[in-house]
Scaffold this active site. Structure first.
Site, PDB file in Angstrom:
ATOM      1  CB  CYS A   2     -19.904 -30.036  -1.471  1.00 12.20           C
ATOM      2  SG  CYS A   2     -20.056 -30.609   0.452  1.00 12.20           S
ATOM      3  CD  GLU A  61     -16.943 -30.587   1.588  1.00 16.13           C
ATOM      4  OE1 GLU A  61     -16.299 -31.257   1.057  1.00 16.13           O
ATOM      5  OE2 GLU A  61     -17.631 -31.282   2.040  1.00 16.13           O
TER       6      GLU A  61
END
Length: 149
Positions: A89, A58
């Site tokens: 993330c 991510e």
């Protein structure tokens, strides 16, 4: 006419990234960032290769998409990721103000939901897209890892 660019289409692209991670000895998580049915960022976990705990798929995809757009906000963008984002993330996604997150498998130990992490209030979240495929890839990786040790 049905739009061929649905959540499953882009999740398959994220799963391709996860396969690259698998082949490179990384935990098989893949991600793509999409705007207007166009992939503007793609990545897979690079934590082993870069010796960097922050090199999640991510994070790499956010950076690639931001570079493509020339700005730090991902308004109008969707992240497709094979595993529910972790707390780190999710924090980065919060600050990016991404419009939508679509994930495959839930992470019942470290995912943002179980950790109680908030995403941006305008971010739409969809989970469970191609969950079985994403889960099976992760299971296969960890079985292989255990058998090597």
């Amino acid at each position: 006419m049905q739009n061929p660019f649905d959540d499953s289409y882009f999740m398959r692209k994220a799963l391709q990234e996860a396969e690259y991670a698998f082949k490179n000895g990384e935990v098989p998580v893949g991600a793509v960032v999409v705007v207007d049915n166009r992939i503007i960022g793609r990545a897979y976990n690079l934590t082993e290769r870069l010796n960097d705990v922050t090199a999640h798929a991510e994070m790499q995809a956010i950076t690639a998409a931001s570079n493509f757009l020339g700005g730090k906000y991902l308004h109008g963008c969707t992240l497709y990721v094979t595993l529910e984002p972790c707390q780190m993330c999710a924090g980065a996604l919060y600050w990016s103000q991404i419009s939508k997150i679509v994930y495959g498998a839930a992470d019942l130990e470290r995912g943002f939901n179980v950790m109680g992490t908030n995403l941006h209030p305008k971010t739409e979240i969809t989970g469970g897209i191609m969950e079985n495929e994403a889960s099976e890839l992760l299971k296969r990786f960890f079985i292989q890892r255990r058998n090597l040790n």
